[in-house]
Design a protein around this motif. Structure first.
Motif, PDB file in Angstrom:
ATOM      1  N   LYS A  55       0.838  -1.201   0.000  1.00 18.88           N
ATOM      2  CA  LYS A  55       0.000   0.000   0.000  1.00 18.88           C
ATOM      3  C   LYS A  55       0.876   1.257   0.000  1.00 18.88           C
ATOM      4  O   LYS A  55       0.630   2.197  -0.733  1.00 18.88           O
TER       5      LYS A  55
ATOM      6  N   GLU B  39       1.201   4.063  -2.738  1.00 22.99           N
ATOM      7  CA  GLU B  39       1.048   5.516  -2.443  1.00 22.99           C
ATOM      8  C   GLU B  39       2.288   6.292  -2.883  1.00 22.99           C
ATOM      9  O   GLU B  39       2.184   7.422  -3.389  1.00 22.99           O
TER      10      GLU B  39
ATOM     11  N   HIS C  78       2.162   6.727  -6.476  1.00 25.31           N
ATOM     12  CA  HIS C  78       1.164   7.768  -6.812  1.00 25.31           C
ATOM     13  C   HIS C  78       1.729   9.164  -6.532  1.00 25.31           C
ATOM     14  O   HIS C  78       1.564  10.080  -7.348  1.00 25.31           O
TER      15      HIS C  78
END
Length: 284
Positions: free
Chosen positions: A14, A18, A21
């Motif tokens: 995760k 992130e 991103h």
């Protein structure tokens, strides 16, 4: 344990997602920032160009203001000169009006003078006619007077003159009588005192020097013969032994005195026609 490990793995995945991103957003932001920087650079260049143009415009405005100030000063000076010219023109107009009035007055005076001149011309014409008439009358009177003088002259020329008689014992008076009686012209002489005589209208003093009779004249003396010749026109105005008289209208009358008796004084006085002849003493 396995569950915790899976849980941690999931959290890691995760977090990696992130991170990816965030990295993708960061790249996107960097691209946006780069585009913004280019826009800023273009804007700065445009601002610099605008500032340069503004400087040019400011300088142009400053020059235009200076030119405007100069033109304003020139306009003020021209306005002042225009006001002065207007005042001067007004004064000239007033002066012209005054001169026109003066010219009208002078024209009136000139007309009056012309009328006066015409009147004077008429008066002069009348006076000239009267003068011509008077001249004709005077000529006739002079002619009649001249004829009368000639007649009287002829009458006197035929009469013997009275000789001057000297006082006995007075040698000066005896010599004076000798010269006066021998003179070819009648000389009126009157003895006033010893040596003093009235000859015509002149009082004279006479004396004998070196056996000759002399007359005092001014500061000196003159011989009696010279004195009689010099002052002949003043008191010796009679006709000579033979004289011709010229008439005004032409012609001539010959006058002959009696033999040995010169004619007496004529009425005509100095300048009389009876004096046209010359004395024999002068011919000597």
């Amino acid at each position: 344990m396995q569950e915790e490990l899976d849980h941690l793995l999931q959290q890691y995945e995760k977090l990696v997602g992130e991170k990816l991103h965030l990295f993708t957003e960061m790249l996107s932001n960097m691209r946006e920032i780069s585009r913004n920087n280019e826009s800023v650079i273009c804007a700065d260049e445009e601002i610099a160009r605008i500032k340069t143009n503004m400087d040019f415009v400011k300088r142009d405005i400053f020059q235009k203001r200076r030119l405007l100030d100069d033109n304003t000063s020139i306009m003020d000076e021209l306005r002042r000169e225009l006001r002065e010219l207007d005042d001067e023109l007004l004064m000239k107009d007033q002066r012209i009006a005054e001169m026109e009035d003066a010219v009208k007055c002078k024209d009136c005076e000139l007309q009056d003078l012309e009328d006066l001149i015409m009147h004077k011309d008429r008066v002069i014409g009348q006076m000239q006619q009267e003068l011509l008439q008077a001249e004709d009358s005077r000529k006739k009177e002079n002619e009649e007077k001249r004829k009368k003088e000639i007649e009287d002259l002829i009458t006197r020329a035929n009469q013997p003159r009275k000789p001057y008689i000297a006082i006995k014992g007075d040698p000066v008076d005896e010599m004076m009588a000798k010269h006066i009686n021998e003179c070819n012209y009648y000389v009126p002489v009157e003895r006033l005192a010893e040596g003093h005589y009235m000859m015509g209208t002149k009082k004279v003093y006479a004396k004998i020097m070196n056996g000759k009779l002399i007359i005092r004249v001014g500061g000196g003396y003159m011989l009696i013969d010279e004195f009689l010749r010099h002052f002949e026109s003043e008191f010796c105005s009679g006709a000579p032994l033979s004289a011709s008289v010229q008439l005004q209208g032409g012609g001539e009358i010959q006058i002959e005195g009696r033999q040995g008796t010169p004619p007496r004084k004529s009425i005509g006085g100095g300048g009389s026609p009876a004096r046209s002849g010359k004395s024999p003493n002068r011919n000597k």
